[in-house]
Design a protein around this motif. Structure first.
Motif, PDB file in Angstrom:
ATOM      1  N   LYS A 321      37.472  45.666  57.125  1.00 33.74           N
ATOM      2  CA  LYS A 321      38.414  45.537  56.018  1.00 33.74           C
ATOM      3  C   LYS A 321      38.153  46.704  55.088  1.00 33.74           C
ATOM      4  N   ILE A 322      39.206  47.435  54.778  1.00 34.90           N
ATOM      5  CA  ILE A 322      39.035  48.607  53.901  1.00 34.90           C
ATOM      6  C   ILE A 322      39.678  48.301  52.555  1.00 34.90           C
ATOM      7  N   LEU A 323      38.838  48.381  51.538  1.00 38.14           N
ATOM      8  CA  LEU A 323      39.256  48.054  50.180  1.00 38.14           C
ATOM      9  C   LEU A 323      39.733  49.316  49.476  1.00 38.14           C
ATOM     10  N   ARG A 324      40.875  49.196  48.817  1.00 36.70           N
ATOM     11  CA  ARG A 324      41.414  50.337  48.074  1.00 36.70           C
ATOM     12  C   ARG A 324      41.841  49.842  46.701  1.00 36.70           C
ATOM     13  N   MET A 325      40.883  49.800  45.795  1.00 37.59           N
ATOM     14  CA  MET A 325      41.116  49.160  44.511  1.00 37.59           C
ATOM     15  C   MET A 325      42.080  49.918  43.610  1.00 37.59           C
ATOM     16  N   GLU A 326      42.288  51.220  43.885  1.00 42.89           N
ATOM     17  CA  GLU A 326      43.183  51.951  42.982  1.00 42.89           C
ATOM     18  C   GLU A 326      44.643  51.565  43.210  1.00 42.89           C
ATOM     19  N   ARG A 327      44.901  50.822  44.272  1.00 40.43           N
ATOM     20  CA  ARG A 327      46.271  50.395  44.518  1.00 40.43           C
ATOM     21  C   ARG A 327      46.368  48.884  44.576  1.00 40.43           C
ATOM     22  N   TYR A 328      45.620  48.250  43.718  1.00 40.96           N
ATOM     23  CA  TYR A 328      45.623  46.791  43.703  1.00 40.96           C
ATOM     24  C   TYR A 328      47.018  46.248  43.422  1.00 40.96           C
ATOM     25  N   LEU A 329      47.731  46.918  42.555  1.00 40.54           N
ATOM     26  CA  LEU A 329      49.070  46.425  42.183  1.00 40.54           C
ATOM     27  C   LEU A 329      50.178  46.986  43.056  1.00 40.54           C
TER      28      LEU A 329
ATOM     29  N   MET B   1      51.622  32.938  37.068  1.00 47.55           N
ATOM     30  CA  MET B   1      50.898  34.178  37.406  1.00 47.55           C
ATOM     31  C   MET B   1      50.762  35.061  36.168  1.00 47.55           C
ATOM     32  N   ASN B   2      49.524  35.441  35.862  1.00 49.80           N
ATOM     33  CA  ASN B   2      49.320  36.366  34.751  1.00 49.80           C
ATOM     34  C   ASN B   2      49.761  37.771  35.151  1.00 49.80           C
ATOM     35  N   ILE B   3      50.107  38.528  34.162  1.00 51.60           N
ATOM     36  CA  ILE B   3      50.521  39.899  34.435  1.00 51.60           C
ATOM     37  C   ILE B   3      49.312  40.826  34.372  1.00 51.60           C
ATOM     38  N   ILE B   4      49.175  41.607  35.398  1.00 57.71           N
ATOM     39  CA  ILE B   4      48.114  42.612  35.423  1.00 57.71           C
ATOM     40  C   ILE B   4      48.787  43.969  35.261  1.00 57.71           C
ATOM     41  N   THR B   5      48.252  44.789  34.381  1.00 52.28           N
ATOM     42  CA  THR B   5      48.805  46.136  34.253  1.00 52.28           C
ATOM     43  C   THR B   5      47.758  47.148  34.696  1.00 52.28           C
ATOM     44  N   VAL B  52      33.688  42.879  43.929  1.00 55.95           N
ATOM     45  CA  VAL B  52      33.616  41.788  42.951  1.00 55.95           C
ATOM     46  C   VAL B  52      34.832  41.846  42.021  1.00 55.95           C
ATOM     47  N   ILE B  53      35.204  43.030  41.598  1.00 58.73           N
ATOM     48  CA  ILE B  53      36.403  43.157  40.754  1.00 58.73           C
ATOM     49  C   ILE B  53      37.641  42.699  41.531  1.00 58.73           C
ATOM     50  N   TYR B  54      37.687  43.028  42.811  1.00 59.21           N
ATOM     51  CA  TYR B  54      38.789  42.536  43.639  1.00 59.21           C
ATOM     52  C   TYR B  54      38.842  41.011  43.625  1.00 59.21           C
ATOM     53  N   GLN B  55      37.694  40.395  43.846  1.00 61.40           N
ATOM     54  CA  GLN B  55      37.660  38.925  43.892  1.00 61.40           C
ATOM     55  C   GLN B  55      37.936  38.332  42.502  1.00 61.40           C
ATOM     56  N   LEU B  56      37.511  39.007  41.455  1.00 57.56           N
ATOM     57  CA  LEU B  56      37.834  38.539  40.105  1.00 57.56           C
ATOM     58  C   LEU B  56      39.345  38.575  39.872  1.00 57.56           C
ATOM     59  N   LEU B  57      39.957  39.692  40.195  1.00 58.44           N
ATOM     60  CA  LEU B  57      41.403  39.825  39.976  1.00 58.44           C
ATOM     61  C   LEU B  57      42.174  38.761  40.748  1.00 58.44           C
ATOM     62  N   ASP B  68      41.207  38.508  26.821  1.00 59.28           N
ATOM     63  CA  ASP B  68      41.779  39.742  27.374  1.00 59.28           C
ATOM     64  C   ASP B  68      40.689  40.394  28.215  1.00 59.28           C
ATOM     65  N   ILE B  69      41.050  40.736  29.427  1.00 57.19           N
ATOM     66  CA  ILE B  69      40.013  41.267  30.324  1.00 57.19           C
ATOM     67  C   ILE B  69      40.440  42.627  30.872  1.00 57.19           C
ATOM     68  N   THR B  70      39.536  43.575  30.752  1.00 57.80           N
ATOM     69  CA  THR B  70      39.766  44.912  31.302  1.00 57.80           C
ATOM     70  C   THR B  70      38.792  45.108  32.448  1.00 57.80           C
ATOM     71  N   LEU B  71      39.318  45.556  33.586  1.00 56.52           N
ATOM     72  CA  LEU B  71      38.458  45.721  34.777  1.00 56.52           C
ATOM     73  C   LEU B  71      38.618  47.135  35.322  1.00 56.52           C
ATOM     74  N   VAL B  72      37.498  47.808  35.549  1.00 53.88           N
ATOM     75  CA  VAL B  72      37.523  49.213  35.964  1.00 53.88           C
ATOM     76  C   VAL B  72      36.692  49.408  37.225  1.00 53.88           C
ATOM     77  N   PRO B  73      37.328  49.455  38.381  1.00 56.40           N
ATOM     78  CA  PRO B  73      36.599  49.823  39.597  1.00 56.40           C
ATOM     79  C   PRO B  73      36.496  51.351  39.664  1.00 56.40           C
ATOM     80  N   TYR B  74      35.734  51.875  40.599  1.00 51.63           N
ATOM     81  CA  TYR B  74      35.658  53.328  40.823  1.00 51.63           C
ATOM     82  C   TYR B  74      35.427  54.081  39.511  1.00 51.63           C
ATOM     83  N   ALA B  75      34.454  53.619  38.725  1.00 52.36           N
ATOM     84  CA  ALA B  75      34.285  54.188  37.385  1.00 52.36           C
ATOM     85  C   ALA B  75      33.919  55.665  37.407  1.00 52.36           C
TER      86      ALA B  75
END
Lengths: 370, 370, 370, 370
Positions: A321-329, B1-5, B52-57, B68-75
């Motif tokens: 499984k390849i995760l690509r978090m920058e395109r979550y939306l 469904m909450n809105i994620i931006t 983990v951020i994926y599973q949180l989202l 209000d929650i801000t999540l930053v993968p690939y920091a």
């Protein structure tokens, strides 16, 4: 107790003048068995072979030996010590990128010259005399002017000279994250039954730069050359690359199993008197090198490897499984990667981070039972 | 469904002009809960936080949110992609060697200036006004002339500005090969009970460059500064470094457990309405940072790590065997390394090859139950 | 001919057991001169100091010596040999990122303990006795349990112990691409006139991890500590970091000039009898460390460095052109970078490829004539 | 003013999903001239070609164009940005060690298939139709399942597809520290007179993985294949690797000279109307590839390179001095390295630190005047 001797051979020197040396251990039998050469750690991160040599020495000390055995841990003193971050960057020369295990010399053409000269040589003289030719040529290359040899070639030739002395050659490697497997030349397939290794990769009898090929190819070509003259001789040398498992890892218990597997092979080859080493009853599978499939990452991303190594995968099965978090939306963040044919998963990449086109997995395909 | 931006913030550019961008996901509650900031992968090889951020989202989408929650993968877009051999060389800037997680800015002194000005400010205004000060200072530093900021500092300040908006800050890391553990500021010790993490490292309320410290230190010093003026205020911000396990690994199932652990903590902090996330009943152990013992390799060699991570080690127990094959004949080839005190093994080095003085293990010592 | 002796000290060992050794050369005077310590190549790519030591030894052989002089080339056997591509990656430990020249130990606090004990010690005994304290402490740290020292710290402490024996300490470095310059502690400013080095960086008498600081700070604090007790003593030790020019380069002719520059300084310090080494008549400029300005790349790109090193730049002058070919059509592809104050260009980055925020140049600003 | 268009082609993606893109600039003539392809910076540290493309575009804007010209700077978006310490580690894939410039595809065999099918095709149709075959094959390889292509192969095939459109292909490289030289296929020797490059390396018309070979080999084999059928056709494509000088350096003035040199060649090939670009009157020397001698360091050490690049060396001349300070007392510390034949020094290693067997120099031997 058998006597073990140690010789430290110098294979180069680095910028501050430190000599690069390799320890060579020798243990002698009564002269009736085969000559054996075993080396480990040509790739810097592939350290487990050193532990296998340790476990071999611990047992060889007390066995009744027919064979002369040479064992070389730490075969590559540069690769062993090349750190980059926490890991060992020892797969290639850090200056040139050249794979340390592709710098051996192809001596196959010597076989044809030899047969031209010695077409009628009695069978029992062929082996020692051709071995002498191989040794002389390797020595001559090492004696070339110093400005003619690269760092890696000098290391390789020093090892190759030791290997040319032997009829049984084992080069101990590991994969990145890997199941055990064996590189076995087609003609030596029967011997593969004596290792406790379930996955056997059958390689053509052709040179591609590695030590096993450098060791057996000249002898295979010697057979071909005599065949062309109407004589049938055996291939006098067997050589294998033994892939012990995963890199960056020492496991002394596993090393003992692998030592036993090697002792089983050597026992079959009559290296010992009265030894009881025998292969385990396990299923063994073969794959032709041309069917050894590299599966490159179809996309960049962070990978969960879901295929168990050694597992028999079915066509259509998810292997990663390849995760690509920058395109979550915007697109699918989690991408299931499937294999399109039946296969055995042999190894996968060492890191979860891959670029598009990074080697993700290697699979045995078109598998047969040995 | 909450809105994620999603917002992609640019934090730099590399030699061929490619912009370095970081994806920022935001999900809004009804304004009654705390502001939360969660980031992952500041060190390139520590990828599990992205999962983990994926599973949180995936769960936050459908929760009833107060926060209000801000999540930053690939920091860290440089660290993520810096390969050296098969592994990711993302712990430090490859040019300078500076640890990516030591480049945040210490804003503690702002607390004292603030209290000088606003000694009598009503309690409910302290939090928003001091937060404003932190944001303005961070923005001002980012707006400095371009030639005044290093690559890493610019990345860090961009992240720090996002973190300063929040009262709860979680920086997701991993060790090399590691048991789960939590860096927890002394004053927030009670909160540590809400994570499903058995090992809690209590750190002094002092700045040493990391994001957790950059986030809570100004607020801790604000408390101290008011204390010096005779007022008692709470520490308005909590920040933790969550060490999820081992680097170079994505495990989506484990990520779900870790997401639940974080949701449990956030639930305790009233981020959700009607959510049932609660901490697991597990034994939790604490260790003061000054007792967090690094055990350096007493000799160079190839290491078998024999202590299980998370294991409670007894004084005198063997924690590693170091193989030194070049001295098989002359000295002990296999060297047992023992620990001289009781401890919990938290992490060990990622590779089996160590120099004398390489960080071999880290241990909790002087352990207490939480 | 003076007698030169060689000692090889072991400072560590690497993964395959190879010992890390450093050659130490000693040449003795008649005991009336100062003790001198000179080392080179702590950073792996900064090799020119080895050539300077070569040229020094060539001359020291035949000089009439009052001083005892210790010379240490190849001070860092790991850094020297760490290749990454064609270049030497020797500025930091490749495992941890820690700068090899920031691992020395601060012994300043020993000064205060010493003065407490020996407030009335006769002046002539202060120097040998405090030196003894420094040596004993360094030795004690090296004698700590092996698991307490990092690889780099062990190397640094071994060198520091040698340096603590001396009253004059020179650590030979180079910049990336660099003009010659000297790191000089404020109090030793007068001595800077005796080197043939036009650019003198005046550093505060504070410890920041480097060898020069490790060498002089304890003595500076000894002076302060006695001052606090109402006694005035000299600073008994001088230490400098000598920046010889550019890294990755050996130039034996230039090394001879640099050797002469050092001999001029040593001659001024009465290291020799009847020697005629004297400083050249050149303009010398000073800059306070706080005014030593790092100019970071304001954008990523490919850089043409247009400021000549050693050049006196005027405010508004172009110091670099940064090429950005991916925006040839959309924006300015060639970007002129200007400096906004008068300055002397001391060094610039070694490569033409920079990220936004890479250290582009370092400048002396607020320059004064020495 | 001619119109320049830009297209950004995506050639991959990295671990955090960032797309790897390459900017492609196109400028069109009236259709009567040759099609030209020029790329730069396939090896990450070899940046000067980008500056040459800049200077070319600046002039092409206003020339009267017969040719269609495609220019590709930053050809390798991974290599460009792979830092290791201060330098760019862009010669090989940091994961695999594979040279980025050895991953192009050999399409020579297509020539033979083509001739079998189209043995009697009119001459004027051979060129467009075979070009079509090359493009289709390259496209088909790029359209293979994503798991079949390595990272580097995908980059290479994308560039090769652009190059296959052209009859004149120039791949701009640099050596480490290097004099200008030109890789020129034997059959295109006459064209070498039109570049302002004094050193011309004549390479056999055989594929070894590089772009120049990938571009001209199919056309050379097309000629051979028709020859075997009794037809004589020209080689319709010329391709060169232009070695501009040293890596890690941008010099815009020198880039203008190199742009003029290329414009002179293109002018000779009738790319322009009324342009006056002409080659300089300089001595030009050729060397056969088999006589291009690599001189490996005969010992490890620190090197002063004493041969000037471009210099005509005499047999017996000292080309380097290798310093070995650890043996100052025991053996010769300064070792003069001599060449045993007449030669032109073309390039040397980028660093002063070498292992035994590191590539020290490359020399033209058996030189002839062009």
């Amino acid at each position: 107790m058998n006597i073990i001797t140690q010789q430290n051979i110098q294979v180069g020197e680095i910028a501050n003048g430190l000599p690069l040396t390799i320890p060579v251990y020798r243990i002698k039998g009564d002269g009736n068995g085969p000559k054996v050469y075993i080396q480990a750690n040509m790739h810097g991160a592939e350290v487990q072979g050193n532990a296998v040599i340790y476990q071999l020495l611990e047992q060889l000390k007390t066995l009744s030996l027919a064979a002369d055995i040479t064992l070389v841990p730490y075969a590559n003193p540069i690769g062993c010590n090349q750190k980059s971050g926490e890991f060992t960057l020892g797969r290639f020369d850090p200056i040139t990128g050249t794979n340390w295990n592709r710098m051996y010399q192809d001596h196959s053409s010597l076989a044809y010259e030899f047969v031209e000269k010695y077409v009628d040589l009695p069978l029992e003289q062929i082996k020692p005399q051709f071995r002498q030719v191989l040794l002389e040529h390797t020595t001559a290359q090492l004696d070339a002017p110093l400005d003619r040899l690269t760092t890696g070639k000098r290391i390789a030739l020093n090892l190759q000279r030791l290997a040319h002395e032997a009829e049984l050659v084992l080069d101990l490697h590991t994969g990145p994250i890997s199941a055990k497997h064996l590189y076995c030349p087609e003609y030596a397939k029967e011997s593969a039954r004596y290792f406790d290794i379930p996955h056997v990769l059958l390689i053509p009898n052709e040179f591609d730069g590695a030590l096993d090929e450098a060791s057996f190819c000249p002898w295979w070509h010697l057979k071909l050359a005599y065949e062309a003259k109407g004589r049938n001789i055996p291939v006098f040398t067997e050589a294998f690359t033994v892939e012990l498992g995963s890199q960056e890892k020492i496991d002394l218990t596993e090393a003992q199993h692998d030592a036993n597997s090697i002792l089983s092979y050597l026992n079959y080859k009559q290296a010992f008197y009265g030894a009881h080493f025998a292969p385990k009853e396990i299923a063994r599978y073969t794959c032709q090198l041309e069917n050894y499939r590299t599966f490159y990452a179809p996309m960049g991303g962070m990978v969960e490897y879901t295929a168990t190594l050694g597992e028999h995968i079915k066509a259509g099965q998810t292997i990663a499984k390849i995760l690509r978090m920058e395109r979550y939306l915007s697109e699918t963040p989690l991408n299931e990667i499937k294999l399109d044919e039946d296969a055995i998963a042999i190894l996968h990449f060492a890191s979860a981070s891959v670029n598009q086109g990074t080697e993700l997995y290697k699979f045995f395909t078109q598998v047969e039972r040995l």
